[in-house]
Structure formats: structure tokens, C-alpha cells
Design a protein around this motif. Structure first.
Motif, PDB file in Angstrom:
ATOM      1  N   GLY A   1      -5.583  13.794   4.527  1.00 52.00           N
ATOM      2  CA  GLY A   1      -6.345  12.563   4.693  1.00 52.00           C
ATOM      3  C   GLY A   1      -7.368  12.369   3.594  1.00 52.00           C
ATOM      4  N   GLU A   2      -7.211  13.144   2.535  1.00 48.09           N
ATOM      5  CA  GLU A   2      -8.165  13.028   1.433  1.00 48.09           C
ATOM      6  C   GLU A   2      -7.489  12.491   0.182  1.00 48.09           C
ATOM      7  N   ARG A   3      -8.305  12.312  -0.849  1.00 53.79           N
ATOM      8  CA  ARG A   3      -7.776  11.819  -2.105  1.00 53.79           C
ATOM      9  C   ARG A   3      -6.703  12.769  -2.645  1.00 53.79           C
ATOM     10  N   GLY A   4      -5.590  12.214  -3.088  1.00 52.30           N
ATOM     11  CA  GLY A   4      -4.512  13.037  -3.635  1.00 52.30           C
ATOM     12  C   GLY A   4      -4.429  12.864  -5.143  1.00 52.30           C
ATOM     13  N   LYS A   5      -3.458  13.585  -5.745  1.00 50.85           N
ATOM     14  CA  LYS A   5      -3.332  13.561  -7.199  1.00 50.85           C
ATOM     15  C   LYS A   5      -2.275  12.532  -7.613  1.00 50.85           C
TER      16      LYS A   5
ATOM     17  N   TYR B   1       0.859  -1.177   0.000  1.00 46.85           N
ATOM     18  CA  TYR B   1       0.000   0.000   0.000  1.00 46.85           C
ATOM     19  C   TYR B   1       0.892   1.223   0.000  1.00 46.85           C
ATOM     20  N   CYS B   2       0.469   2.273  -0.685  1.00 46.79           N
ATOM     21  CA  CYS B   2       1.282   3.485  -0.720  1.00 46.79           C
ATOM     22  C   CYS B   2       0.376   4.683  -1.008  1.00 46.79           C
ATOM     23  N   THR B   3       0.941   5.882  -0.927  1.00 48.97           N
ATOM     24  CA  THR B   3       0.124   7.092  -1.104  1.00 48.97           C
ATOM     25  C   THR B   3      -0.015   7.453  -2.580  1.00 48.97           C
ATOM     26  N   LEU B   4      -0.349   6.473  -3.417  1.00 51.66           N
ATOM     27  CA  LEU B   4      -0.438   6.724  -4.858  1.00 51.66           C
ATOM     28  C   LEU B   4      -1.410   7.860  -5.181  1.00 51.66           C
TER      29      LEU B   4
END
Ligand SMILES: *Cc1c(COP(=O)(O)O)cnc(C)c1O
Length: 416
Positions: A81-85, A71-74
Motif C-alpha cells: 500500500g506504499e509507493r512502488g518503483k 489509473y494503474c499501479t505505475l
């Protein structure tokens, strides 16, 4: 077992039969593992060897791939803590390194070209010079990519000479885009001309067209100290007014396979919103490795990138390494005779076709084996060693062998 039972295995004793059986099984195992993707030692001296996976990754890029494997901050922003780009940081680095407003990352440069042509010229015409109808190995052919994108190719000029006026005269109602393609793997020399990129971009803008450059290798800084000249520097193309530039991640950039697109914000946004982008976008492992690679460029830490490090190696250094190594070979395998001969390495990967960095080669001669047999045994070893054959001898170029890999190479030669 079948061969034992039918008596086709040769041997004078049970022990000899068993030894022969084991040898056959070992051979079968080698052949089976040789067909999977395995690590190899590249002793060819071809730096961006397409068949061997083009650019070898930096240590940081390898770590980044490992870190992104679970798992990673893709697409997750740990700050909010929200959806990133997706690819956000890599895109930011690309903008910093090229001066472009925006960036986008897809699978490879072929995908980048397909996406750009489809989105901006799929319903019209694209103008391209006859001198730039490139074929890159592995079936990338400019006319075919154009056909696939739906755009109509309008060729202008001749193989050796194309003028700004040739482009201007070809512009019509259906024209959408002017494409400039870098002749990555060939050069046209002699009586030649092509308009400079600033003039071409100005013409495109006066006519309401998009100016696109497929830069191929795409170097981010002037690499003339590495002997690399004549490759477009992406920042210069952006500064010259080109709207979109695409280039590969795994050529002289020294990273993983990827297609990097930089250019005007509004145009990059249109690419991002097109459903074809969803099909062509890069995966998390690639993005992690690209981030690490671009970060090395940002810090001017070129020595961390194996492809550039290998390119920079001087002939004297390579010759002295070759001499030391040849001495070690002589000590561990008396059946191998070595000569040090002057030769050249290659950039490979369809880059720098006229650049032949000088090197010192180790030419091998085995008492009982032919060059072909030596090469085969090296290929089927573990790790496999890939070498060249020249003038009836296997030759080893240490340019593409990391000093840390030398003990393994020595083991492979000992086993001969
Ligand atoms: C290498 C190259 C391509 C293809 O790039 P990939 O990343 O291999 O898909 C396209 N255009 C040019 C000019 C190239 O040099």
C-alpha cells in the motif's frame, strides 16, 4: 455549396450535381482523416517499417496498454500500500533476460545514449572507432549525440580497421568512457578488423574507464534460426564485461518505442539519480507494453511477437498464401490481374541490412488504373493499405499482413 451556387460543379441533373458534391465531400473527409494517426495494413513486407511505427505489438502488449490507460499501479505497491518503483517489474525481467545487475528504461535508444554519455563523460572525452560513427534514420548521429551530451569525441582507427592499440593510445587524462556502437544499418566488409568486446572492456577497466555499448536492435537470444546473425546478444555483452549496454524496444525486441539500459548496479543508479533521467523516462503505456513484451521473451514465446513471427515465415508458406489470395482477388475484382512473383522482404528499422528473407509477391495490374493510381486509392482507403511499387506494378507482400487482416485487404482491392 459555394461550388453549387457559382455553377462550377458539373452535372446534367440535380441528382448528378448532388452525387458530385458528395464525392467531393468524401474526398475531403478522406484527406482530413489521412493526416491523423490511423491504423494501416502494411503490405510492404518491411517488418520494422519506421514510417509505419516499427514493431507491431503483441496481443498481450496491446491489452497491457489498455489496462494501464486509466489509473494503474505505475508507482504503487499493492502489497504494502506504499509507493512502488516505476518500471520495477520490467527492470527485473531485463536483468533476468540479460544477466545484468540492474536496468533502466527511457524513451528510446537515442535518449539512452544521450543520458549515458552525459552522466559518465559529459566533462571529459569518449573514445569511439571511426568505423562506428553511425547515422540511424531520423537524425540519430553518433557525433551529434556526443556533442549534445557535452562529451568530447575522440575518434580512433580507420573506417575499416581499428585495433585495441588504437584505443589504448588514445587514453589520456580526460578520457572517461569507451563507446562501442553496433553498425546497425550498414556493414563494413573486406579488409576489416575491430577488437573483440572482452578485450575492449578489459582495457577500459584497467584504465578506470566506463565501457558502454550501444547495441541498437539488441536481441536477447540467438536469433540465427530466424536468419538473424551478426546482431549483438545483450547477455553476451554483459558477460564480456561491458558496464552499460543500451538497445531499442521497438526493433527486433518486438515491443514499443523505448530505450533499454542494462549494466552494473552502481552505474545504473547514477543514471537514475540524474535529473536528465526525469526528462527522458518512459511513460506508463510504454512500460506496460514493455513488461508484456519482455514476459513473452522470458517464456520463449517468440511466436507471440508479431515481428519475430513475420520474420520466421517461410517462402513456401508465403507463396501458398499469395496464390490463395490472388485467386480470391480474381473472383471479386475482374479488373485486377495478379501474378505471383518471387521477391524479398526486409527487416527494416535499421536492422539486418544484409538480410533479405525470400517471399512470394502478388503483383497487380488494373485494367484502367496506373500503378500510382492504384497505390493512391489503397492509401486513402479505410484502413489505409500501404504497398510497394516495383517495375510499374503495385506489389503486395503478405509477410507483414496478419492472416486475420486478409479479409480487409481483399475489401480494399475489391473497392478499386
Ligand atoms: C536504432 C539505433 C539507435 C536509435 O534507437 P531509437 O530507439 O530509434 O532511438 C541508436 N543506436 C543504434 C546503434 C541503433 O541501431
Amino acid at each position: 455549396r459555394q461550388q453549387l451556387e457559382s455553377g462550377t460543379l458539373t452535372g446534367n441533373s440535380k441528382l448528378e450535381l448532388l452525387a458530385e458534391g458528395i464525392r467531393l465531400m468524401q474526398h475531403a473527409v478522406n484527406i482530413e482523416s489521412a493526416s491523423s494517426i490511423q491504423r494501416v495494413l502494411n503490405a510492404t513486407g518491411v517488418i520494422l517499417h519506421t514510417n509505419l511505427g516499427r514493431a507491431p505489438l503483441s496481443a498481450a502488449a496491446r491489452t497491457a496498454i489498455t489496462n494501464a490507460s486509466g489509473y494503474c499501479t505505475l508507482e504503487y505497491d499493492a502489497l504494502t500500500g506504499e509507493r512502488g518503483k516505476r518500471g520495477g517489474y520490467a527492470e527485473e525481467l531485463l536483468c533476468q533476460l540479460t544477466g545484468a545487475e540492474a536496468a533502466l528504461i527511457v524513451n528510446n535508444c537515442a535518449a539512452a545514449a544521450l543520458l549515458i554519455l552525459r552522466v559518465f563523460a559529459g566533462n571529459g572525452e569518449t573514445i569511439v572507432s571511426r568505423g562506428e560513427l553511425v547515422e540511424i534514420g531520423g537524425d540519430f548521429r553518433v557525433p551529434e549525440v556526443m556533442a549534445n551530451s557535452g562529451t568530447t569525441m575522440v575518434e580512433v582507427g580507420t573506417t575499416n580497421r581499428t585495433t585495441l592499440d588504437d584505443y589504448a593510445r588514445a587514453i589520456g587524462e580526460r578520457t572517461r568512457l569507451i563507446m562501442r556502437v553496433h553498425p546497425s544499418n550498414y556493414r563494413i566488409v573486406g579488409f576489416t578488423t575491430s577488437p573483440d568486446i572482452t578485450g575492449l572492456a578489459t582495457l577500459a577497466h584497467e584504465s578506470g574507464l566506463v565501457m558502454y555499448e550501444d547495441a541498437g536492435s539488441g536481441v536477447l537470444v540467438d536469433l540465427s534460426t530466424y536468419g538473424i546473425a551478426g546482431e549483438p546478444v545483450i547477455r553476451n555483452s554483459i558477460a564480456a564485461g561491458v558496464d552499460l549496454v543500451s538497445f531499442s524496444g521497438d526493433k527486433l525486441l518486438g515491443g514499443p518505442q523505448a530505450g533499454l539500459i542494462v549494466g552494473r548496479c552502481e552505474l545504473v543508479d547514477r543514471l537514475r539519480k540524474n535529473s536528465l533521467y526525469r526528462a527522458l523516462r518512459a511513460d506508463k503505456l510504454c512500460l506496460a507494453a514493455i513488461e508484456a513484451t519482455l514476459d513473452a521473451h522470458r517464456r520463449n514465446a517468440f511466436e507471440e511477437l508479431p515481428a519475430l513471427r513475420m520474420l520466421a515465415l517461410e517462402q513456401e508458406t508465403l507463396e501458398s498464401r499469395a496464390r490463395d489470395f490472388a485467386q480470391q482477388i480474381g473472383a471479386i475484382n475482374p479488373a485486377l490481374a495478379c501474378d505471383i512473383v518471387a521477391g524479398t522482404s526486409a527487416v527494416g528499422g535499421g536492422s539486418g541490412p544484409t538480410i533479405h528473407p525470400k517471399t512470394g509477391l502478388i503483383a497487380l495490374r488494373h485494367d484502367n488504373l496506373h500503378a500510382d493510381q492504384v497505390a493512391e486509392k489503397l492509401r486513402l482507403g479505410s484502413p489505409a493499405v500501404i504497398a510497394r511499387i516495383a517495375d510499374g506494378r503495385v506489389v503486395i507482400d503478405l509477410r507483414t499482413v496478419d492472416p486475420e487482416e486478409e479479409p480487409e485487404l481483399l475489401e480494399a482491392l475489391k473497392a478499386l
